[in-house]
Design a protein around this motif. Structure first.
Motif, PDB file in Angstrom:
ATOM      1  N   ARG A 229       0.828  -1.198   0.000  1.00 60.74           N
ATOM      2  CA  ARG A 229       0.000   0.000   0.000  1.00 60.74           C
ATOM      3  C   ARG A 229       0.867   1.255   0.000  1.00 60.74           C
ATOM      4  O   ARG A 229       0.679   2.156  -0.798  1.00 60.74           O
ATOM      5  N   PHE A 230       1.856   1.304   0.907  1.00 57.92           N
ATOM      6  CA  PHE A 230       2.674   2.514   1.032  1.00 57.92           C
ATOM      7  C   PHE A 230       3.966   2.390   0.233  1.00 57.92           C
ATOM      8  O   PHE A 230       4.691   1.398   0.364  1.00 57.92           O
ATOM      9  N   THR A 231       4.258   3.396  -0.584  1.00 60.20           N
ATOM     10  CA  THR A 231       5.520   3.412  -1.319  1.00 60.20           C
ATOM     11  C   THR A 231       6.603   4.006  -0.415  1.00 60.20           C
ATOM     12  O   THR A 231       6.292   4.576   0.642  1.00 60.20           O
ATOM     13  N   ALA A 233       8.201   6.610  -1.019  1.00 56.72           N
ATOM     14  CA  ALA A 233       7.944   8.058  -0.977  1.00 56.72           C
ATOM     15  C   ALA A 233       6.878   8.383   0.071  1.00 56.72           C
ATOM     16  O   ALA A 233       6.993   9.370   0.815  1.00 56.72           O
ATOM     17  N   ASP A 234       5.849   7.541   0.159  1.00 56.63           N
ATOM     18  CA  ASP A 234       4.807   7.751   1.179  1.00 56.63           C
ATOM     19  C   ASP A 234       5.421   7.731   2.576  1.00 56.63           C
ATOM     20  O   ASP A 234       5.131   8.583   3.416  1.00 56.63           O
ATOM     21  N   ALA A 237       7.340  10.798   3.324  1.00 56.97           N
ATOM     22  CA  ALA A 237       6.461  11.947   3.560  1.00 56.97           C
ATOM     23  C   ALA A 237       5.824  11.892   4.948  1.00 56.97           C
ATOM     24  O   ALA A 237       5.411  12.912   5.496  1.00 56.97           O
ATOM     25  N   LEU A 238       5.755  10.697   5.528  1.00 57.39           N
ATOM     26  CA  LEU A 238       5.091  10.556   6.830  1.00 57.39           C
ATOM     27  C   LEU A 238       6.038  10.721   8.014  1.00 57.39           C
ATOM     28  O   LEU A 238       5.611  10.652   9.166  1.00 57.39           O
TER      29      LEU A 238
ATOM     30  N   LEU B 303      -3.031  15.207   5.707  1.00 55.84           N
ATOM     31  CA  LEU B 303      -2.162  14.692   4.632  1.00 55.84           C
ATOM     32  C   LEU B 303      -2.735  15.018   3.251  1.00 55.84           C
ATOM     33  O   LEU B 303      -3.908  15.391   3.130  1.00 55.84           O
ATOM     34  N   ARG B 307      -2.397  10.156   0.076  1.00 57.42           N
ATOM     35  CA  ARG B 307      -1.778   9.601   1.295  1.00 57.42           C
ATOM     36  C   ARG B 307      -2.809   9.516   2.402  1.00 57.42           C
ATOM     37  O   ARG B 307      -2.844   8.550   3.157  1.00 57.42           O
ATOM     38  N   LYS B 310      -4.847   6.425   1.923  1.00 57.90           N
ATOM     39  CA  LYS B 310      -4.105   5.204   2.299  1.00 57.90           C
ATOM     40  C   LYS B 310      -4.035   5.052   3.819  1.00 57.90           C
ATOM     41  O   LYS B 310      -4.246   3.973   4.370  1.00 57.90           O
ATOM     42  N   THR B 314      -5.832   2.287   6.360  1.00 62.47           N
ATOM     43  CA  THR B 314      -5.065   1.489   7.317  1.00 62.47           C
ATOM     44  C   THR B 314      -5.621   1.650   8.733  1.00 62.47           C
ATOM     45  O   THR B 314      -5.749   0.668   9.477  1.00 62.47           O
TER      46      THR B 314
END
Lengths: 304, 370
Positions: A229-231, A233-234, A237-238, B303, B307, B310, B314
């Motif tokens: 789900r998360f790349t 890059a994601d 960014a987090l 966000l 994002r 996503k 989750t």
């Protein structure tokens, strides 16, 4: 790849807690939907399958759950009684013999007799015929015990053939062994989770089934898989949101682990791996089983 | 300072037995408890059944074997703590431990005969409860030698809780059975093995042999005769094991996953332990999903749209899992009133390295809570 429908006895096993009963229920349901008379067997356990399918518990008698689908919880005492009756023919004689204190004492210490009668009952149903000559059950799905117990359970006929003196027990064992090792009859489905230990146990189980029991692994099911789900890059960014980053990272790690587990299973088992994603449903019942079944379509029906 | 029931258990108990169904994390909990006890100054041993190679590695050992091995202090370096007492670990080899037991209690002239007998082979490996019995017998032996202040036992994945608790009684029953004595006595007097048992031309025995074959019954009776020589030693130990289970310095730690589907097994186990007068020190609910906080939802809303979607997906999934776990835990607490319940969260990945063991320990002992 040919589907499981070509085989008659489907043995489902894996480490404790990986979802064996879930997979067994889904496979049995699919077989029944395909028009095969299907019996799903649990072995002396707290019955799960009938509950998953939202039916009352089947208990130790073969019980019709729905169209083409029967269930049974194979329990030692009842199986012993059925076996005893088959050998001794008469109820009264059975009672005299088996309800004798002394006999009960001996039976407890005869090695593997319990496993033999449990497996014997399952094998009996596998060979049972209807008056018109067709099989009473086209498919039997065995929700087998977890790894270690499954190996000793399924090896019982082999062990007995090798160790027990010629007699009724060894003859029964011989018959069962012949069915178990016949690849046109029996196929194993190994269930794992995308975690290290369950994958390792599936590999151990595969090796033991192959070498000790001579049962072929038909396929593996990687249950509770987490899709990507998360790349990267994601995740980057987090970084400024530590709590969310932790959640995303955990999801990402599990997704990577899923890929890793799938590869490891495929490479070592030389069998196809079917992934079933983790489900997020408030209660685990029929809906869940139907969803799992959807992911196992090709396993049962074969690739088109 | 520790606030859970496991604190006093770690400082006072001599034996802790981790029980529960397969796949719930018993090995991790057992290793963690022994580690914490050693760090806090009690020499301890974790005795595991599970060949978790990574667990061995995380303890600085290349593999765990049937011998007790001291965990090197370098293994604890990543934690920044030093153990004030030695930590030992071992993996129980069931077959070897049975053989050791027979070698210890059988009369020398009977030893080989017993070890080679096929009934012995199945008694030691296949008889329901025999693995469980030998694991506890080992703990009893260790406890008797008294080299460790605390022994933590990780039990085999038990298909049936009763096999475990009933094992010593079953062994005692095997040795004490009146029917066996009555049958064997004449043969013992006559000084011959087996056959006399079946000379009683009883129709029950004839029918029974139809079922098993005559040879099988003869061999079994011969085996029992060879065992009779070691009855006293065996019986004394089985009694010791049973007493150990009920001893005030022995405690059970019941480990379970939080899933409602799995809860009935834990509840059943707890009921049986109570019936057998065994003390459950704590219920450990392992791998609990924490509920996403309000702050997390609020943060997610800041966000970028993709994002945010996503992350919110989750969080929604985690919410479902956390609510499921919550229902399971409530069910468990209601069914086991008065027993302290300790929750350990699900960590990012499998708990295998020493740091994760330590982290688990912080929840077990109440340094961290949900």
């Amino acid at each position: 790849m040919a589907g499981l429908l070509d085989k008659r006895l489907w043995v489902v096993s894996g480490k404790g807690g990986v979802g064996k009963s879930t997979v067994a229920a889904a496979l049995a349901l699919r077989s029944a939907r395909a028009g095969r008379r299907t019996l799903v067997c649990e072995v002396n356990t707290q019955e799960r399958i009938s509950r998953f399918l939202e039916h009352p518990a089947a208990g130790p008698e073969v019980t019709l759950l729905e169209e083409n689908l029967w269930a049974v919880d194979v329990r030692p005492q009842e199986a012993m009684r059925e076996y005893g009756l088959m050998v001794l023919r008469f109820e009264a004689l059975y009672k005299t013999v088996f309800e004798n204190r002394l006999v009960r004492y001996f039976l407890r210490f005869i090695p593997s007799l319990q496993e033999l009668v449990l497996l014997g009952k399952i094998m009996y149903h596998l060979q049972e015929k209807l008056p018109d000559g067709r099989w009473r059950f086209d498919t039997i799905v065995l929700d087998a015990p977890a790894t270690g117990h499954a190996i000793s359970f399924l090896s019982v006929p082999h062990v007995l053939v090798q160790t027990v003196p010629q007699g009724p027990m060894s003859r029964e064992a011989q018959k069962m062994r012949d069915l178990l090792v016949d690849p046109s009859v029996t196929a194993a489905v190994l269930v794992a989770l995308p975690e290290e230990m369950p994958v390792n146990e599936a590999l151990e189980l595969h090796a033991a089934l192959k070498d000790k029991v001579h049962i072929r692994t038909h396929a593996a099911v990687l249950n509770q898989s987490i899709p990507e789900r998360f790349t990267e890059a994601d995740l980057e960014a987090l970084v400024g949101h530590p709590e969310l980053h932790r959640v995303a990272q955990a999801n990402h790690d599990r997704a990577s682990l899923t890929v890793l587990a799938g590869t490891k299973l495929e490479r070592n088992l030389h069998a196809p791996v079917f992934t079933v994603p983790r489900l997020y449903l408030p209660t685990f019942g029929r809906d869940a089983i139907e969803q799992v079944m959807g992911h196992l379509e090709a396993l049962v029906m074969g690739e088109k | 300072m520790s606030t859970t029931a496991l604190g006093p258990a770690l400082s006072k108990k001599r034996v802790l037995i981790c029980v529960g169904s397969g796949g719930v994390g018993k090995t991790t909990v057992a290793a963690t408890l022994a580690l914490r006890a050693a760090v806090d100054g009690r020499g301890s041993l974790v005795c595991t059944i599970d060949p978790a190679k990574r667990l061995a590695n995380s303890l600085g050992l290349s593999a765990l074997g049937n011998a007790e091995t001291q965990v090197p202090s370098s293994a604890l370096e990543p934690l920044g703590v030093t153990a004030r007492a030695p930590l030992h670990a071992m993996m129980l080899d069931m077959k070897q431990t049975w053989d050791d037991l027979i070698t210890r209690v059988a009369p020398p002239d009977q030893r080989e005969r017993i070890l080679a007998n096929r009934f012995y082979q199945s008694l030691s490996t296949a008889l329901a409860g025999s693995q469980e019995y030998i694991a506890m017998e080992k703990v009893w032996e260790l406890r008797r030698k008294g080299e460790y202040e605390l022994v933590v036992l990780d039990t085999p994945p038990t298909a049936h809780a009763l096999d475990f608790l009933d094992a010593p009684n079953r062994v005692l029953d095997f040795l004490d059975n009146e029917a066996a004595k009555w049958l064997l006595a004449p043969a013992l007097k006559a000084g011959k093995f087996g056959l006399s048992l079946f000379n009683r031309s009883g129709y029950v025995l004839r029918a029974l042999s139809k079922f098993t074959g005559t040879e099988m019954l003869q061999e079994l009776s011969s085996f029992m005769l060879s065992l009779s020589g070691m009855n006293e030693g065996f019986r004394e130990r089985a009694r010791g094991v049973r007493a150990l289970l009920e001893d005030a310095t022995t405690g059970f730690v019941l480990v379970t996953s939080p899933h409602p589907e799995r809860m009935d097994e834990a509840i059943h186990f707890n009921t049986l332990l109570k019936q057998h007068r065994m003390e459950v020190v704590a219920l450990v609910v392992n791998r609990v999903h924490p509920l996403p906080t309000e702050a997390m939802w609020a943060d997610a809303a800041t966000l970028t749209p993709t994002r945010r979607a996503k992350v919110e997906e989750t969080l929604r999934e985690l919410q479902v899992l956390a609510e499921q776990d919550g229902r399971g835990i409530a069910q468990l607490q209601a069914a086991c009133p008065g027993i302290p319940l300790i929750q350990v969260p699900r960590f990012g990945l499998d708990v295998h390295d020493i740091t994760s063991l330590w982290q688990t320990g912080r929840y077990l002992l109440g340094d961290d809570t949900f």
